[in-house]
Design a protein around this motif. Structure first.
Motif, PDB file in Angstrom:
ATOM      1  N   GLU A 219       0.832  -1.210   0.000  1.00  0.00           N
ATOM      2  CA  GLU A 219       0.000   0.000   0.000  1.00  0.00           C
ATOM      3  C   GLU A 219       0.861   1.253   0.000  1.00  0.00           C
ATOM      4  O   GLU A 219       0.558   2.225  -0.694  1.00  0.00           O
ATOM      5  CB  GLU A 219      -0.928  -0.010   1.213  1.00  0.00           C
ATOM      6  N   GLN A 222       2.331   1.749  -3.493  1.00  0.00           N
ATOM      7  CA  GLN A 222       1.315   2.099  -4.478  1.00  0.00           C
ATOM      8  C   GLN A 222       0.796   3.522  -4.282  1.00  0.00           C
ATOM      9  O   GLN A 222       0.502   4.223  -5.251  1.00  0.00           O
ATOM     10  CB  GLN A 222       0.159   1.101  -4.419  1.00  0.00           C
ATOM     11  N   GLU A 277       6.034  -4.623  -8.257  1.00  0.00           N
ATOM     12  CA  GLU A 277       6.281  -3.249  -7.842  1.00  0.00           C
ATOM     13  C   GLU A 277       7.753  -2.975  -7.572  1.00  0.00           C
ATOM     14  O   GLU A 277       8.265  -1.884  -7.866  1.00  0.00           O
ATOM     15  CB  GLU A 277       5.457  -2.951  -6.577  1.00  0.00           C
TER      16      GLU A 277
END
Length: 292
Positions: A219, A222, A277
């Protein structure tokens, strides 16, 4: 040092522990194995001591702990000393390369088998005079994620046949084991039997600990993308090191036989989202550290 010891170390079996707080403690040796698995093989299996100290330093491990851990991995037959370009370093042993190669398919496998794919049974009998072989066999089957049907009868999803066969040949245990392809026919519901064959409660705790630790990491990246390659490297290595033991404990059981809201069905997509990521930026940092 035996092949069993090397396999145990390389899967993280004896170096990842769940604490009372539900977090995962990680030894420096486990970080080193992760680094060799990810990056060492791209450099002919070799990394310099200086680069290991630098990369482990990013992870908060001091130089003395790095050197001590390297020595233990050498004693266990995982690393072999070799100088390259005037630099002291270590390369993966041939056995370690083979085990890590087998582990790639397990750790980075995204699809789950279906119940229709069937099971592989390992049926074994070891004479009392060779109890050490019996212990070794049980230890390795457990380390590969096999469940226990009965004494001397262990079970896993059928896709583990090849890696199980390779392990038995490597450890010279084939004389004691028969591998059979099987289908469960009667007399209970398969999910009920799976709960008997595997400790799903313990597995759920492990998955939940991984989710609790890594969901905030994903989280954060992102919501607040960063160009900090060092931070990406640290987060990726920690995530992968925590993840790579889980596919050995729960060997890709079919979704049809798992409890509702099984944590593993959330943990796997979480890991692969983190990989997407962070992997590229982590690699960029390692490339700069290792140099040309």
């Amino acid at each position: 040092m035996t092949s069993a010891s090397a396999a145990t170390e390389l899967s993280g079996e004896d170096t990842l522990a769940l604490t009372e707080q539900g977090t995962t403690s990680v030894s420096p040796r486990t970080f080193i194995v992760t680094l060799y698995g990810l990056y060492g093989r791209r450099h002919d299996g070799w990394l310099s001591v200086a680069s290991l100290i630098a990369l482990l330093g990013d992870l908060g491990v001091d130089e003395q702990a790095v050197r001590s851990s390297i020595s233990r991995l050498k004693r266990r037959g995982i690393l072999e000393a070799r100088r390259q370009g005037g630099l002291a370093g270590y390369e993966l042993s041939p056995e370690a390369r083979e085990i890590l190669h087998e582990g790639d398919e397990r750790i980075f496998r995204q699809e789950r088998p279906s119940l229709a794919d069937g099971w592989v049974l390992a049926v074994f009998s070891v004479p009392e005079s060779e109890r050490s072989k019996r212990y070794q066999l049980r230890s390795r089957l457990s380390g590969m994620g096999f469940g226990t049907v009965a004494p001397g009868v262990w079970i896993a999803p059928a896709h583990l046949y090849e890696s199980t066969s390779a392990m038995l040949r490597r450890l010279d245990l084939t004389a004691y084991v028969d591998l059979l392809r099987s289908e469960y026919l009667a007399f209970a519901a398969v999910p009920e039997k799976v709960r008997q064959w595997w400790d799903l409660d313990e597995l759920a705790l492990r998955y939940e600990a991984f989710i609790a630790a890594q969901e905030p990491v994903l989280e954060r990246w992102q919501k607040h993308p960063s160009a900090d390659d060092v931070a990406a490297f640290v987060d990726y290595i920690r995530a992968l090191t925590s993840w790579r033991r889980l596919p050995y404990m729960e060997p890709g059981l079919p979704a049809e036989v798992l409890p509702e809201r099984w944590a593993g069905l959330h943990a796997a997509p979480l890991f692969f989202a983190l990989k997407t990521e962070l992997e590229g930026r982590a690699q960029a940092h390692v490339a700069r550290t290792l140099g040309p």
